[in-house]
Scaffold this motif. Structure first.
Motif, PDB file in Angstrom:
ATOM      1  N   LYS A 112       0.844  -1.191   0.000  1.00 53.31           N
ATOM      2  CA  LYS A 112       0.000   0.000   0.000  1.00 53.31           C
ATOM      3  C   LYS A 112       0.886   1.250   0.000  1.00 53.31           C
ATOM      4  CE  LYS A 112      -4.111  -2.004   0.502  1.00 53.31           C
ATOM      5  NZ  LYS A 112      -5.250  -1.799  -0.418  1.00 53.31           N
ATOM      6  N   PHE A 113       0.449   2.254  -0.769  1.00 55.98           N
ATOM      7  CA  PHE A 113       1.163   3.530  -0.829  1.00 55.98           C
ATOM      8  C   PHE A 113       0.209   4.677  -0.568  1.00 55.98           C
ATOM      9  CE2 PHE A 113       3.690   0.779  -3.649  1.00 55.98           C
ATOM     10  CZ  PHE A 113       4.963   0.977  -3.135  1.00 55.98           C
ATOM     11  N   ASP A 114       0.738   5.706   0.026  1.00 55.95           N
ATOM     12  CA  ASP A 114       0.006   6.962   0.175  1.00 55.95           C
ATOM     13  C   ASP A 114       0.847   8.045  -0.484  1.00 55.95           C
ATOM     14  OD1 ASP A 114      -1.777   8.951   1.030  1.00 55.95           O
ATOM     15  OD2 ASP A 114      -0.553   9.338   2.816  1.00 55.95           O
ATOM     16  N   VAL A 115       0.276   8.703  -1.497  1.00 56.15           N
ATOM     17  CA  VAL A 115       1.019   9.718  -2.252  1.00 56.15           C
ATOM     18  C   VAL A 115       0.452  11.089  -1.931  1.00 56.15           C
ATOM     19  CG1 VAL A 115       1.803  10.456  -4.523  1.00 56.15           C
ATOM     20  CG2 VAL A 115       1.385   8.029  -4.088  1.00 56.15           C
ATOM     21  N   ARG A 116       1.272  11.921  -1.339  1.00 54.11           N
ATOM     22  CA  ARG A 116       0.842  13.270  -0.986  1.00 54.11           C
ATOM     23  C   ARG A 116       0.922  14.177  -2.218  1.00 54.11           C
ATOM     24  NH1 ARG A 116       3.985  11.595   3.300  1.00 54.11           N
ATOM     25  NH2 ARG A 116       5.863  12.550   2.444  1.00 54.11           N
ATOM     26  N   GLY A 117      -0.064  15.049  -2.400  1.00 52.08           N
ATOM     27  CA  GLY A 117      -0.050  16.028  -3.480  1.00 52.08           C
ATOM     28  C   GLY A 117      -0.785  15.594  -4.722  1.00 52.08           C
ATOM     29  N   LEU A 118      -1.240  14.320  -4.776  1.00 52.59           N
ATOM     30  CA  LEU A 118      -1.962  13.850  -5.951  1.00 52.59           C
ATOM     31  C   LEU A 118      -3.443  13.612  -5.661  1.00 52.59           C
ATOM     32  CD1 LEU A 118       0.521  11.275  -7.540  1.00 52.59           C
ATOM     33  CD2 LEU A 118       0.137  13.665  -8.161  1.00 52.59           C
ATOM     34  N   ASN A 119      -3.879  14.074  -4.501  1.00 54.13           N
ATOM     35  CA  ASN A 119      -5.262  13.898  -4.086  1.00 54.13           C
ATOM     36  C   ASN A 119      -5.689  12.430  -4.122  1.00 54.13           C
ATOM     37  OD1 ASN A 119      -5.718  16.708  -3.718  1.00 54.13           O
ATOM     38  ND2 ASN A 119      -6.026  16.945  -5.923  1.00 54.13           N
ATOM     39  N   LEU A 120      -4.756  11.540  -3.803  1.00 52.41           N
ATOM     40  CA  LEU A 120      -5.040  10.108  -3.781  1.00 52.41           C
ATOM     41  C   LEU A 120      -5.195   9.638  -2.338  1.00 52.41           C
ATOM     42  CD1 LEU A 120      -2.409   8.804  -6.362  1.00 52.41           C
ATOM     43  CD2 LEU A 120      -4.815   9.285  -6.775  1.00 52.41           C
ATOM     44  N   LEU A 121      -6.231   8.873  -2.102  1.00 52.99           N
ATOM     45  CA  LEU A 121      -6.364   8.286  -0.773  1.00 52.99           C
ATOM     46  C   LEU A 121      -5.282   7.227  -0.574  1.00 52.99           C
ATOM     47  CD1 LEU A 121     -10.236   7.891  -0.513  1.00 52.99           C
ATOM     48  CD2 LEU A 121      -8.791   9.630   0.550  1.00 52.99           C
ATOM     49  N   ASP A 122      -5.100   6.424  -1.595  1.00 46.58           N
ATOM     50  CA  ASP A 122      -4.045   5.404  -1.526  1.00 46.58           C
ATOM     51  C   ASP A 122      -3.831   4.796  -2.901  1.00 46.58           C
ATOM     52  OD1 ASP A 122      -6.014   3.344  -1.985  1.00 46.58           O
ATOM     53  OD2 ASP A 122      -6.493   3.387   0.142  1.00 46.58           O
ATOM     54  N   GLY A 123      -2.807   4.011  -3.021  1.00 42.18           N
ATOM     55  CA  GLY A 123      -2.509   3.253  -4.228  1.00 42.18           C
ATOM     56  C   GLY A 123      -1.872   1.952  -3.799  1.00 42.18           C
ATOM     57  N   GLU A 124      -1.627   1.060  -4.753  1.00 43.69           N
ATOM     58  CA  GLU A 124      -1.044  -0.214  -4.360  1.00 43.69           C
ATOM     59  C   GLU A 124      -0.231  -0.833  -5.483  1.00 43.69           C
ATOM     60  OE1 GLU A 124      -4.576  -2.466  -3.383  1.00 43.69           O
ATOM     61  OE2 GLU A 124      -4.530  -3.483  -5.335  1.00 43.69           O
ATOM     62  N   PHE A 125       0.757  -1.591  -5.073  1.00 43.28           N
ATOM     63  CA  PHE A 125       1.574  -2.389  -5.976  1.00 43.28           C
ATOM     64  C   PHE A 125       1.245  -3.841  -5.664  1.00 43.28           C
ATOM     65  CE2 PHE A 125       6.013  -4.261  -6.719  1.00 43.28           C
ATOM     66  CZ  PHE A 125       5.788  -4.475  -8.079  1.00 43.28           C
ATOM     67  N   ARG A 126       0.710  -4.563  -6.654  1.00 42.20           N
ATOM     68  CA  ARG A 126       0.210  -5.912  -6.442  1.00 42.20           C
ATOM     69  C   ARG A 126       1.042  -6.924  -7.231  1.00 42.20           C
ATOM     70  NH1 ARG A 126      -5.175  -8.082  -5.096  1.00 42.20           N
ATOM     71  NH2 ARG A 126      -5.634  -5.930  -4.479  1.00 42.20           N
ATOM     72  N   ILE A 127       1.537  -7.938  -6.545  1.00 42.38           N
ATOM     73  CA  ILE A 127       2.314  -8.999  -7.174  1.00 42.38           C
ATOM     74  C   ILE A 127       1.549 -10.317  -7.028  1.00 42.38           C
ATOM     75  CG2 ILE A 127       4.485 -10.270  -7.213  1.00 42.38           C
ATOM     76  CD1 ILE A 127       5.800  -7.873  -5.847  1.00 42.38           C
ATOM     77  N   VAL A 128       1.255 -10.954  -8.148  1.00 44.61           N
ATOM     78  CA  VAL A 128       0.558 -12.241  -8.137  1.00 44.61           C
ATOM     79  C   VAL A 128       1.571 -13.351  -8.403  1.00 44.61           C
ATOM     80  CG1 VAL A 128      -1.254 -13.646  -9.187  1.00 44.61           C
ATOM     81  CG2 VAL A 128      -1.571 -11.161  -8.962  1.00 44.61           C
TER      82      VAL A 128
END
Length: 273
Positions: free
Chosen positions: A183-199
């Motif tokens: 899980k990532f939180d990026v400040r300044g992009l108005n994003l609540l969160d993002g994610e990097f998913r590895i299957v």
């Protein structure tokens, strides 16, 4: 000094043995009866004193079994208390180090890994791949010896505007799949969160280990992909789970594992988000 031996009537059918020390110090007389009991008399110049030496020929088997059972129950209770105490100490040691991702002091690392080894010595599930139902579900990383330091941390933007959130492992036993989510939180992009998913897929390699094979990876949303696009190989190189993974400790709520590179992972079970 002269001493006469008088054989008791009850011992008449028994063999007698006399041991005499010279002088006027003492005389030791002993008899062994047919029921395996020994009766001894110690004599000196002042008095004749009976001294009984008995052989135990019978012992209650029930009493012995009860004592053994009590000892085993006590050992089990002590073992449970010990594991509980070690886990408490481990959680306390992990406070304030952000899972160790950005490094920890050597003395703290030594303390944590010492506690991990104590847990591994008390593993209640020595053959975890034979009890896959205990492995399935969602786990959250609470400690790892994998680190993101120096230029790697700078390139991934993890010093300024990108914050690393939870690292989750979702294991689907029926499908033989595992999904690792960062899980990532990026400040300044108005994003609540993002994610990097590895299957990845996995197959049993031994009684305590699995072989993990990388299948695919994605980053969401697209704005986050734009940030990491140039450093995708770096990101994947750090967090790709591919390879041999040994489960060295497993109970209802805690898992410890080691990969083929010697890295240590400590995860706690959580409800699937």
């Amino acid at each position: 000094m002269t001493s006469n031996l008088i054989q008791p009537p009850s011992m008449a059918a028994s063999r007698g043995a006399i041991s005499r020390r010279t002088g006027n110090v003492k005389v030791l007389v002993s008899f062994t009866s047919s029921n395996s009991k020994t009766l001894s008399f110690s004599d000196n110049s002042f008095r004749l004193r009976p001294m009984f030496i008995g052989k135990v020929t019978e012992q209650s088997s029930c009493s012995s079994l009860n004592e053994q059972q009590q000892d085993e129950e006590q050992e089990q209770e002590e073992e449970e208390i010990t594991v509980s105490h070690i886990k408490e100490e481990l959680y306390e040691a992990l406070k304030g180090i952000n899972r160790g991702i950005f490094g920890v002091k050597s003395d703290k690392k030594t303390e944590i890994e010492g506690l991990v080894k104590l847990l591994e010595c008390r593993n209640p599930t020595p053959e975890p791949t034979g009890e896959l139902d205990k492995i399935g579900g969602c786990w959250k990383l609470i400690y790892s010896t994998i680190t993101v330091l120096g230029s790697k941390r700078t390139k991934l933007g993890l010093r300024d505007f990108v914050s690393l959130g939870d690292l989750l492992q979702q294991i689907d036993i029926a499908q033989g799949k595992t999904v690792h989510v960062l899980k990532f939180d990026v400040r300044g992009l108005n994003l609540l969160d993002g994610e990097f998913r590895i299957v990845a897929s996995f197959k049993i390699s031994s009684k305590s280990s699995v072989e993990i094979t990388y299948e695919s990876s994605t980053i969401k949303p697209d704005q986050l992909m734009n940030i990491f696009r140039k450093n995708m190989d770096l990101l994947l190189g750090i967090f790709n789970p591919e390879g041999l993974f040994e489960i060295s400790y497993l109970d209802e709520d805690l898992q410890v594992g080691r990969d083929g590179k010697g890295n240590v992972f400590v995860l706690e079970r959580i409800e699937k988000p």
